[in-house]
Structures are given as C-alpha cells and as structure tokens.
Scaffold this active site. Structure first.
Site, PDB file in Angstrom:
ATOM      1  N   CYS A  86       0.846  -1.203   0.000  1.00 47.88           N
ATOM      2  CA  CYS A  86       0.000   0.000   0.000  1.00 47.88           C
ATOM      3  C   CYS A  86       0.875   1.245   0.000  1.00 47.88           C
ATOM      4  O   CYS A  86       1.979   1.234   0.543  1.00 47.88           O
ATOM      5  CB  CYS A  86      -0.855   0.062   1.275  1.00 47.88           C
ATOM      6  SG  CYS A  86      -1.712  -1.447   1.683  1.00 47.88           S
ATOM      7  N   ASP A  87       0.342   2.289  -0.577  1.00 43.80           N
ATOM      8  CA  ASP A  87       0.989   3.588  -0.447  1.00 43.80           C
ATOM      9  C   ASP A  87      -0.064   4.660  -0.681  1.00 43.80           C
ATOM     10  O   ASP A  87      -1.080   4.420  -1.333  1.00 43.80           O
ATOM     11  CB  ASP A  87       2.138   3.765  -1.431  1.00 43.80           C
ATOM     12  CG  ASP A  87       3.065   4.889  -0.975  1.00 43.80           C
ATOM     13  OD1 ASP A  87       3.911   4.633  -0.094  1.00 43.80           O
ATOM     14  OD2 ASP A  87       2.925   6.023  -1.451  1.00 43.80           O
TER      15      ASP A  87
END
Length: 199
Positions: A75-76
C-alpha cells in the site's frame, strides 16, 4: 480456504482496518527507500496516482519475493495539491507548513493497493478522495498542532480525519477508508475473488 495475508506496511491504521474487517494478517513492512524509488518519476509525467501505485507495487513485490507462496498486500498513499506531492511532515514546523499550504484549497488523497504473490502482481487499484480544507487561521493551526502533538507526523497531510483533524475540513468527497490509507472495499472484493477471505 482463507489464508493469512502479509501486509507489506508498518501502518497501524492499515493493520487495524484489515483486522477489524476480519482479515487474518501478518505485518512485514517492506524495507525500501521510497524517495529513491520516487525520484525517477519526477518530471516523467507520472501522476500522483501513478506514484502511489509504483510505491505500493514495489513494496508488494519485494516482500512477496522473500515469502514464497504467500499473498502480499502493498500500500501507499500520496497527497496531491495540483501537481505537488506532499510527504509525511519531518517535524512539527513542517506539519504547520503542510496545513497552511492546504488551507482553503482542495487536495486529493490517492491510496494505492497492490496484491502480489511470488514477485508477480495479481491485482492493483487506486482509490482517490477529494478533501477541501477550510481557510485556517495560522494561530489556530499552532493551537491545533499543540493539541494533537506527534500524531500530526503520522500522515501525509499532517492530520487524521478520524480524530481532531476532521475539524479542518469544509467538505470531503470519497471513501473513508481511502482517506485513512487503504481502499478497503476494493481490497476485500479482490480477496474474496481470490478465495483469500470467506465470502
């Protein structure tokens, strides 16, 4: 058969969201230099959504290569104000600059999620939310940061909408989970499709 998902992130918010949704997870943060990965994207025409996706993919792939057979979620999140991308503030003065720059304007939070196994991307998605901050008095910003303390340094916008940060906003368009850092509904749908969670 449900399986234990590896979360390639050290974010307590993402971990809590997945656990509250009933997903079995093991958090193994990716050890990557995000700014070094991002550097070649500057000036390349990559959008803030693209940057978030590249970083999420790099995390998912790196961790999945070290854990054969396991399903890994990378995730980012990027915060974009026009073409400018904001990162987590380095200190409280930086947090103050963030909030004053966002004051009275609409910014976007771009939350990318990537599922990978054995170094191969299986699925990717970017959720986008638009947040309009009210016009903030600089003295209020100082008082607000004094109240919330170091928590302001834990997010790209120097605020948490799940806490006192909600008072900074006029309008919010988008999914709550995307704003907090994970497009959870899309992730859960894909995990069900993959048979990784009961559905």
């Amino acid at each position: 058969m449900p399986e234990k998902l590896i979360l390639a992130s050290g974010s307590p918010f993402r971990k809590a969201m997945l656990e509250h949704a009933g997903v079995m997870i093991e958090a193994i943060p990716a050890d990557l230099d995000e700014r070094a990965l991002e550097a070649p994207l500057k000036g390349s025409g990559a959008s803030p959504e693209d940057v978030a996706l590249v970083l999420a993919e790099a995390k998912a792939v790196a961790v999945s290569e070290n854990h054969p057979g396991r399903l890994v979620l990378g995730c980012d999140q990027t915060l974009s104000l026009g073409d400018e991308i904001f990162h987590k503030p380095a200190d409280m003065e930086d947090a103050r600059r963030h909030l004053l720059a966002l004051s009275g304007k609409t910014h976007h939070l771009n939350s990318a999620a990537v599922l990978a196994r054995d170094g191969k991307v299986l699925w990717s998605h970017v959720g986008v939310a638009a947040l309009t901050m009210r016009t903030l008095d600089p003295a209020f910003v100082g008082r607000h940061l004094a109240r919330v303390g170091p928590k302001a340094l834990q997010s790209v916008g120097a605020y948490q909408i799940e806490g006192e940060g909600i008072q900074l906003f006029e309008t919010i368009e988008g999914d709550y989970f995307t704003i907090v850092g994970l497009p959870l509904l899309a992730v859960l749908a894909e995990l069900r499709d993959l048979g990784a969670v009961d559905g």
